[in-house]
Design a protein around this motif. Structure first.
Motif, short mmCIF file in Angstrom:
data_model
loop_
_atom_site.label_atom_id
_atom_site.label_comp_id
_atom_site.label_asym_id
_atom_site.label_seq_id
_atom_site.Cartn_x
_atom_site.Cartn_y
_atom_site.Cartn_z
N GLN A 1 4.97 1.55 0.65
CA GLN A 1 5.91 2.16 -0.36
C GLN A 1 6.61 3.43 0.24
O GLN A 1 7.82 3.82 -0.04
N ARG B 1 3.06 3.57 -6.36
CA ARG B 1 2.41 4.96 -6.51
C ARG B 1 3.42 6.19 -6.55
O ARG B 1 4.51 6.03 -5.66
N GLN B 2 3.48 7.08 -7.52
CA GLN B 2 4.50 8.11 -7.59
C GLN B 2 4.37 9.12 -6.36
O GLN B 2 5.33 9.58 -5.86
N SER B 3 3.32 8.99 -5.87
CA SER B 3 2.94 10.11 -4.52
C SER B 3 3.83 9.49 -3.42
O SER B 3 4.15 10.15 -2.54
N SER B 4 4.09 8.10 -3.29
CA SER B 4 4.98 7.44 -2.31
C SER B 4 6.59 8.10 -2.30
O SER B 4 7.12 8.36 -1.12
N ASN C 1 0.94 -1.02 -0.07
CA ASN C 1 -0.05 -0.15 0.08
C ASN C 1 0.87 1.13 0.10
O ASN C 1 2.22 1.03 -0.15
N LEU C 2 0.13 2.53 0.04
CA LEU C 2 1.00 3.46 -0.09
C LEU C 2 1.95 3.92 1.15
O LEU C 2 3.06 4.26 1.08
#
Length: 275
Positions: free
Chosen positions: A18, A109-112, A14-15
């Motif tokens: 990561q 996820r790139q937000s991670s 999950n976020l």
């Protein structure tokens, strides 16, 4: 017969998982290059000692006030403001070296990457806060209030640091080189931190300059720490609202800065990483 390589099992994450991997990646980077901690160890200690023992004798304080206790919240405010500097340099360096492109090829996820960088930066700056607190205790600084008030002051420091992370992300995503980031951050953060109540009382400033300093978000944060730690002096009755209610003002400033800067930072980051 040729041996068949075992199949690689990809375990979904999950976020948060990561992001924590990204945090560990940044911490390992710091561990391998401990000189990266100089900005939150040697530099703050140098500022504390210089201002406390060299410049402090020239600063006129109100009766009953201790300059060393007055100074420590100011140095902490300056250090947490420079959290943006850390993030900006890290983002620019990763973009320049192509690390972000490698991350984009992974099933994450790139937000991670952003979340991990933010948490690592707060941990990095927290080291500086601890170092300064220990240094302050050695030179006479004390917390003279209750434990909840003391903890609230530290929480406000981290909250303001979170807002500065977005500023750093925007700068790091906008400028192309580390040299350009360094030049921009030095010419913005140093005037902002010095044009405040961090190192000297604002009472002796010219009226127009005092007004700017008193409405500076750094001033609200520093005043909040002084009030919550009992390091005084209290803001005079003629002081503007942010200094009369510094804790609330710091929360408002932090939320407002995050709300304003974060959309621009995310837009600049995603534009830079998708071009």
């Amino acid at each position: 017969m040729t041996a068949t390589a075992p199949a690689v099992t990809i375990r979904p994450t999950n976020l948060w998982q990561q992001s924590w991997i990204m945090v560990k990646r940044n911490l390992i980077h710091t561990k391998r290059m401990p000189e990266m901690l100089a900005d939150v160890t040697f530099q703050p200690v140098m500022f504390v000692l210089l201002f406390a023992f060299v410049f402090g004798s020239a600063v006129t304080m109100p009766a009953g006030s201790n300059y060393r206790e007055f100074l420590l919240p100011g140095i902490m405010g300056q250090t947490i403001a420079f959290t943006g500097f850390i993030v900006a340099n890290g983002v620019t360096s990763d973009l320049d070296k192509g690390i972000i492109d490698r991350f984009r090829s992974l099933p994450i996820r790139q937000s991670s990457v952003i979340v991990g960088r933010a948490i690592a930066a707060l941990l990095h700056s927290s080291i500086g806060i601890v170092v300064m607190a220990v240094t302050g205790l050695l030179i006479g600084w004390r917390i003279r209030t209750s434990v909840p008030e003391a903890l609230l002051a530290f929480a406000l420091v981290l909250l303001f640091g979170f807002a500065m992370i977005w500023f750093g992300l925007w700068v790091g995503s906008t400028f192309k080189t580390v040299e350009a980031v360094n030049g921009f951050m030095f010419t913005t953060l140093f005037p902002i931190t010095f044009l405040s109540n961090a190192f000297v009382p604002t009472a002796g400033m010219p009226t127009w300059l005092r007004t700017i300093a008193e409405w500076n978000p750094i001033s609200a944060l520093v005043q909040a720490m002084r009030v919550l730690w009992g390091n005084g002096p209290a803001a005079p009755a003629t002081a503007p609202w942010p200094l009369q209610h510094p804790a609330l003002a710091t929360i408002i400033w932090s939320v407002a800065l995050t709300a304003i800067i974060a959309p621009f930072a995310l837009r600049a980051y995603y534009k830079r990483t998708t071009d």
